[in-house]
Design an enzyme around this catalytic site. Structure first.
Site, short mmCIF file in Angstrom:
data_model
loop_
_atom_site.label_atom_id
_atom_site.label_comp_id
_atom_site.label_asym_id
_atom_site.label_seq_id
_atom_site.Cartn_x
_atom_site.Cartn_y
_atom_site.Cartn_z
N THR A 7 -25.23 -8.38 77.39
CA THR A 7 -26.66 -8.13 77.54
C THR A 7 -26.93 -7.24 78.75
O THR A 7 -26.50 -7.54 79.86
CB THR A 7 -27.42 -9.46 77.72
OG1 THR A 7 -27.04 -10.35 76.68
CG2 THR A 7 -28.92 -9.23 77.66
N HIS B 17 -20.50 -5.89 73.78
CA HIS B 17 -21.01 -6.73 72.69
C HIS B 17 -22.14 -5.99 71.99
O HIS B 17 -23.20 -5.76 72.58
CB HIS B 17 -21.53 -8.07 73.23
CG HIS B 17 -20.44 -8.95 73.77
ND1 HIS B 17 -20.71 -10.12 74.46
CD2 HIS B 17 -19.09 -8.85 73.73
CE1 HIS B 17 -19.58 -10.69 74.80
NE2 HIS B 17 -18.58 -9.94 74.38
N MET C 171 -24.48 -12.39 79.10
CA MET C 171 -24.51 -13.85 79.08
C MET C 171 -23.19 -14.39 78.56
O MET C 171 -22.46 -13.71 77.84
CB MET C 171 -25.66 -14.34 78.21
CG MET C 171 -25.63 -13.88 76.77
SD MET C 171 -27.10 -14.43 75.88
CE MET C 171 -26.88 -13.64 74.30
#
Length: 348
Positions: free
Chosen positions: A169, A195, A289
């Site tokens: 994130t 990600h 995260m």
């Protein structure tokens, strides 16, 4: 209820607003305080309600998601998550929204609106993470990227043979800030796991490639790691590196699954890098995260490579960097603005 995460849901589809509100209101500790059908109304309701998180569609006519991001973040520091089907076909507006200050994004099912329930866990997880994000970093950023086209004076032999970066994130903007500041004559390769949904990665790589004189590409099996090349992990598999029969380091993939995150796994890449390169690695964990990358960076640290964590002050979500800091497996904590320069200084 008092203490709940207050969410404003913005979507031009009444059915979608209803489904998303139901998903969130069913979760303990989350309350949808209102909905809006376009960016203009979202700006108004953000001002009057001051929600903790905004879940925002992109395609909403004249007053779209970009309008909302720009005009909300001019006045308020509210975490905004993009939830849009636009990412299935065109990532550029979503990357622009992230650059402007949106903290995260999710692909919305393109045709059957009811299928959004299939990503309900992701929606809830991202809303909870956004509520904990560093609100000091939330602001509309209109500054143009200054690309480093200059060469750097390096010693004949670099201290390290590869740079490996992992992010989640807040990562796309953070990675962009690093890549655009690397010198045009970088003497070693860079490999990155971000990600990101698989269909986002080609646009992300293309965008980065246009912003730097270095070559940026998506990793394919047997791609050779060469100086000045930046390889991005595809979002469909867990990318690793290995030595081939000619003793060259190339891209590979593993079917191993990791408990923290998969497709792509930061741990998969970093563990393989530690195994192949030993102490001649610079590893960096950026904003995100969860705990993905901690095992991999620890392996690099134990191999006596140089390990870096993004500092708390500049991390949108201080989750992954916190984990490696608490494990005491980083040699330095660095701000994102100084990350590229710091990495380059380690090379010679």
């Amino acid at each position: 209820m008092a203490g709940d995460i207050k969410v404003l849901v913005v979507d031009d589809s009444g059915l979608m607003r209803l489904i998303i509100s139901d998903i969130l209101n069913s979760e303990p500790g989350i309350t949808v305080v209102d909905t809006a059908e376009d960016g203009r109304i979202a700006v108004q309701k953000a001002k009057s309600l001051n929600p903790d998180v905004i879940l925002l569609d992109m395609n909403m006519g004249e007053y779209d998601g970009l309008y909302a991001v720009k005009n909300i973040l001019k006045r308020q520091k509210i975490p905004i998550i993009i939830l849009s089907a636009l990412g299935n076909t065109n990532l550029d507006p979503i990357l622009e929204a992230l650059k402007l200050g949106a903290v995260d994004y999710l692909n919305k099912p393109e045709k059957n609106k009811a299928k959004v329930r299939g990503i309900s866990n992701d929606i809830v997880r991202k809303v909870r993470a956004a509520a904990k994000s560093n609100k000091k970093l939330l602001s509309a950023n209109y500054s143009k990227i200054k690309v480093n086209n200059n060469e750097h004076t390096f010693n004949k032999k670099s201290n390290y043979d590869v740079i490996v970066i992992g992010a989640s994130t807040g990562g796309p903007t953070a990675i962009e800030r690093i890549v655009t500041k690397l010198p045009s004559n970088l003497p070693i390769p860079v490999i990155i796991t971000q990600h990101m949904p698989a269909n986002f990665v080609p646009s992300f790589a293309k965008r980065l490639n246009a912003l730097t004189p270095l070559e940026v590409k998506i990793g394919r099996r047997d791609d050779v790691l060469v100086p000045g090349r930046i390889i991005i992990a595809p979002g469909s598999r867990n990318m690793i590196v290995r030595r081939n029969e000619l003793d060259r380091v190339v891209v590979g993939f593993t079917s191993t699954q990791y408990k923290e995150f998969n497709n792509p796994s930061i741990n998969a890449l970093m563990l393989s890098v530690a195994n192949v390169y030993g102490k001649r690695v610079i590893g960096a964990i950026l904003t995100g995260m969860g705990k993905d990358g901690a095992d991999g960076l620890e392996a690099i640290y134990k191999a006596d490579g140089y390990t870096i964590g993004q500092d708390k002050k500049t991390s949108v979500v201080y989750g992954m960097p916190r984990e490696v800091a608490e494990r005491n497996v980083i040699k330095n904590s660095v701000s994102i603005s100084g990350m590229a320069g710091f990495i380059v200084s380690c090379l010679s």
